[in-house]
Design a protein around this motif. Structure first.
Motif, mmCIF file in Angstrom:
data_model
loop_
_atom_site.group_PDB
_atom_site.id
_atom_site.type_symbol
_atom_site.label_atom_id
_atom_site.label_comp_id
_atom_site.label_asym_id
_atom_site.label_seq_id
_atom_site.Cartn_x
_atom_site.Cartn_y
_atom_site.Cartn_z
ATOM 1 N N TYR A 25 0.406 -0.938 -0.029
ATOM 2 C CA TYR A 25 -0.280 0.504 -0.231
ATOM 3 C C TYR A 25 0.519 1.380 0.030
ATOM 4 N N GLU A 26 2.359 1.203 0.760
ATOM 5 C CA GLU A 26 2.721 2.587 0.678
ATOM 6 C C GLU A 26 4.042 2.675 -0.183
ATOM 7 N N GLY A 27 4.042 1.501 -1.245
ATOM 8 C CA GLY A 27 4.845 1.141 -2.120
ATOM 9 C C GLY A 27 5.946 0.434 -1.935
ATOM 10 N N ARG A 28 6.053 -0.580 -1.029
ATOM 11 C CA ARG A 28 7.638 -0.767 -0.874
ATOM 12 C C ARG A 28 7.432 -1.963 -2.102
ATOM 13 N N PRO A 29 8.285 -3.206 -2.757
ATOM 14 C CA PRO A 29 8.346 -3.521 -3.151
ATOM 15 C C PRO A 29 8.447 -5.330 -2.374
ATOM 16 N N LEU A 30 7.300 -5.886 -3.264
ATOM 17 C CA LEU A 30 7.443 -7.424 -2.245
ATOM 18 C C LEU A 30 8.386 -8.801 -2.846
ATOM 19 N N TYR A 31 8.734 -8.902 -2.498
ATOM 20 C CA TYR A 31 9.955 -9.570 -3.370
ATOM 21 C C TYR A 31 9.585 -11.324 -3.081
ATOM 22 N N LEU A 32 9.524 -11.806 -4.320
ATOM 23 C CA LEU A 32 9.554 -13.617 -3.831
ATOM 24 C C LEU A 32 10.325 -14.679 -4.106
ATOM 25 N N LEU A 33 10.963 -15.513 -3.180
ATOM 26 C CA LEU A 33 12.182 -16.307 -3.981
ATOM 27 C C LEU A 33 11.358 -17.540 -3.934
ATOM 28 N N LYS A 34 12.414 -17.735 -4.963
ATOM 29 C CA LYS A 34 11.862 -19.977 -5.951
ATOM 30 C C LYS A 34 13.078 -20.543 -5.420
ATOM 31 N N ILE A 35 12.818 -21.705 -4.301
ATOM 32 C CA ILE A 35 14.472 -22.527 -4.357
ATOM 33 C C ILE A 35 13.260 -23.703 -4.649
ATOM 34 N N GLY A 36 14.724 -24.493 -5.843
ATOM 35 C CA GLY A 36 14.178 -25.148 -6.453
ATOM 36 C C GLY A 36 14.897 -25.960 -7.805
ATOM 37 N N LYS A 37 15.449 -27.135 -7.677
ATOM 38 C CA LYS A 37 16.188 -27.068 -9.563
ATOM 39 C C LYS A 37 15.154 -26.786 -10.802
ATOM 40 N N SER A 38 15.792 -27.159 -11.392
ATOM 41 C CA SER A 38 14.858 -26.255 -12.879
ATOM 42 C C SER A 38 13.690 -27.106 -13.242
ATOM 43 N N GLY A 39 12.508 -27.430 -13.056
ATOM 44 C CA GLY A 39 12.188 -28.884 -13.943
ATOM 45 C C GLY A 39 10.650 -28.557 -14.183
ATOM 46 N N SER A 40 9.941 -29.408 -15.250
ATOM 47 C CA SER A 40 8.853 -29.287 -15.997
ATOM 48 C C SER A 40 7.641 -30.348 -14.605
#
Length: 229
Positions: A146-161
């Motif tokens: 709401y106050e304009g701060r970024p929301l960062y998301l981390l993805k942890i895992g080896k690439s795969g389908s």
């Protein structure tokens, strides 16, 4: 949990920081409902700041109670507890000294897994851990507060389908600083354990973990700057 609340007690009244010299944190263990009533009367007299549990209404026999007493009543509270014979201990003898140790600016400027970190430090950490582990960790911005701060998301895992995923968010309750600290430790442990611990390796090969280190970023920042919270 009381260590969280040491940190949350840091203040700013207008531009001048509030001092906590002489304030004490007590741990009391009421043995009966009579003891609970005594703590209620003590609260009426001293206007205690309850840490665990966070309100007087949740105090029960057999469960420890942590609270802060302001300097002008701290010794009276200690004397009354001694007279009552209710088991107690002084967890923090001088809150100001504890705050100085916890919030040493030279230490806090660098991310640490053994101290609570402010939002800017956490954001820098998330960028750094993704950059250092590109095959395992990635970071993306999923929105703004709401106050304009970024929301960062981390993805942890080896690439795969077609991998299943687990979502972990921390810091929805801004005052609970242990929550973002857990998320940071979780990511650290996952990264360090991959390729070393077979169970963790198997999990990260077959699952993706999405970790939001601080959900309530505005509230988290507020708890670092306001004594009222």
């Amino acid at each position: 949990m009381w260590i969280i609340l040491i940190l949350v007690s840091i203040a700013a009244v207008s531009a001048e920081p509030r001092g906590f010299h002489g304030e004490k944190v007590f741990r009391v263990t009421p043995q009966s409902y009579k003891d609970v009533e005594f703590i209620r009367s003590l609260d009426n007299y001293a206007k205690l700041d309850f840490w665990v549990p966070d309100t007087i209404e949740l105090v029960k026999p057999g469960k420890h109670v942590d609270f802060r007493a302001e300097s002008q009543v701290a010794f009276d509270v200690q004397a009354l507890l001694q007279q009552s014979k209710i088991p107690f201990e002084i967890m923090i003898d001088d809150l100001e000294e504890a705050l100085v140790k916890q919030r040493d600016s030279n230490i806090r400027a660098v991310h640490s897994y053994e101290k609570y970190n402010d939002l800017d430090t956490i954001n820098a950490w998330s960028a750094n851990i993704a950059a250092q582990n590109p095959g395992l960790v990635s970071r993306s911005q999923i929105g703004s507060s709401y106050e304009g701060r970024p929301l960062y998301l981390l993805k942890i895992g080896k690439s795969g389908s077609n991998k299943k995923a687990i979502f972990i968010d921390c810091g929805s309750h801004a005052r609970e600083w242990i929550s973002p600290a857990f998320c940071q430790w979780f990511v650290k442990d996952a990264v360090e354990s991959y390729g070393v611990n077979s169970q963790v390796t198997n999990l990260l090969n077959n699952l993706d973990f999405y970790v939001l280190p601080v959900l309530n970023v505005d509230g988290y920042v507020y708890t670092w700057s306001s004594v009222s919270n």
